[in-house]
Design a protein around this motif. Structure first.
Motif, PDB file in Angstrom:
ATOM      1  N   ASN A  85       9.665   1.743  -9.921  1.00  0.00           N
ATOM      2  CA  ASN A  85      10.911   0.978  -9.928  1.00  0.00           C
ATOM      3  C   ASN A  85      11.640   1.026 -11.266  1.00  0.00           C
ATOM      4  O   ASN A  85      12.497   0.209 -11.527  1.00  0.00           O
ATOM      5  N   LYS A  86      11.314   2.007 -12.094  1.00  0.00           N
ATOM      6  CA  LYS A  86      12.014   2.161 -13.365  1.00  0.00           C
ATOM      7  C   LYS A  86      13.460   2.557 -13.096  1.00  0.00           C
ATOM      8  O   LYS A  86      13.732   3.342 -12.205  1.00  0.00           O
ATOM      9  N   ASN A  87      14.336   2.035 -13.883  1.00  0.00           N
ATOM     10  CA  ASN A  87      15.768   2.383 -13.721  1.00  0.00           C
ATOM     11  C   ASN A  87      16.144   3.549 -14.583  1.00  0.00           C
ATOM     12  O   ASN A  87      15.756   3.858 -15.576  1.00  0.00           O
ATOM     13  N   LYS A 135      -3.129  -3.557 -10.282  1.00  0.00           N
ATOM     14  CA  LYS A 135      -2.666  -2.226  -9.888  1.00  0.00           C
ATOM     15  C   LYS A 135      -1.244  -2.279  -9.338  1.00  0.00           C
ATOM     16  O   LYS A 135      -0.422  -1.413  -9.643  1.00  0.00           O
ATOM     17  N   LEU A 136      -0.940  -3.283  -8.560  1.00  0.00           N
ATOM     18  CA  LEU A 136       0.387  -3.408  -7.974  1.00  0.00           C
ATOM     19  C   LEU A 136       1.450  -3.521  -9.056  1.00  0.00           C
ATOM     20  O   LEU A 136       2.500  -2.888  -8.971  1.00  0.00           O
ATOM     21  N   ALA A 137       1.211  -4.306 -10.070  1.00  0.00           N
ATOM     22  CA  ALA A 137       2.164  -4.446 -11.169  1.00  0.00           C
ATOM     23  C   ALA A 137       2.404  -3.094 -11.844  1.00  0.00           C
ATOM     24  O   ALA A 137       3.543  -2.735 -12.152  1.00  0.00           O
ATOM     25  N   GLN A 138       1.351  -2.314 -12.049  1.00  0.00           N
ATOM     26  CA  GLN A 138       1.478  -0.993 -12.673  1.00  0.00           C
ATOM     27  C   GLN A 138       2.288  -0.042 -11.794  1.00  0.00           C
ATOM     28  O   GLN A 138       3.168   0.673 -12.278  1.00  0.00           O
ATOM     29  N   ILE A 187       0.843  -1.193   0.000  1.00  0.00           N
ATOM     30  CA  ILE A 187       0.000   0.000   0.000  1.00  0.00           C
ATOM     31  C   ILE A 187       0.883   1.250   0.000  1.00  0.00           C
ATOM     32  O   ILE A 187       0.442   2.324  -0.395  1.00  0.00           O
ATOM     33  N   ALA A 188       2.150   1.105   0.355  1.00  0.00           N
ATOM     34  CA  ALA A 188       3.089   2.232   0.273  1.00  0.00           C
ATOM     35  C   ALA A 188       3.138   2.791  -1.140  1.00  0.00           C
ATOM     36  O   ALA A 188       3.271   4.001  -1.342  1.00  0.00           O
ATOM     37  N   TYR A 189       3.018   1.926  -2.145  1.00  0.00           N
ATOM     38  CA  TYR A 189       3.005   2.391  -3.534  1.00  0.00           C
ATOM     39  C   TYR A 189       1.765   3.253  -3.802  1.00  0.00           C
ATOM     40  O   TYR A 189       1.842   4.254  -4.509  1.00  0.00           O
ATOM     41  N   VAL A 190       0.641   2.855  -3.254  1.00  0.00           N
ATOM     42  CA  VAL A 190      -0.596   3.614  -3.430  1.00  0.00           C
ATOM     43  C   VAL A 190      -0.465   4.972  -2.753  1.00  0.00           C
ATOM     44  O   VAL A 190      -0.830   6.006  -3.326  1.00  0.00           O
TER      45      VAL A 190
END
Length: 80
Positions: A78-80, A69-72, A19-22
């Motif tokens: 996490n893009k480099n 949603k998590l994958a998105q 949920i940190a990503y959200v």
């Protein structure tokens, strides 16, 4: 677990650390800050000038379609 505006950030992240990503997607980047752990979702939103109801809806939306949603969000942050 039912997440409400009174649920602390620590409780939310213990329940589901992703949920940190959200929260980050909503503009709340302080989830790693030790003081945020004891704050309620509503208090943390107030500090960041966010509407707690909107953040709560984002969390509920995430839970409804969690895997997709998590994958998105992982890809976004996490893009480099």
């Amino acid at each position: 677990m039912e997440i409400t505006k009174q649920t602390t950030i620590g409780e939310i992240l213990t329940y589901d650390e992703d949920i940190a990503y959200v929260l980050a997607d909503c503009g709340m980047f302080c989830v790693g800050c030790p003081s945020s752990i004891g704050e309620s979702l509503e208090e943390a939103c107030d500090v960041h000038g966010l509407e707690a109801e909107e953040v709560l809806e984002a969390i509920r939306g995430y839970e409804a379609v969690k895997e997709e949603k998590l994958a998105q969000l992982r890809e976004k942050f996490n893009k480099n």
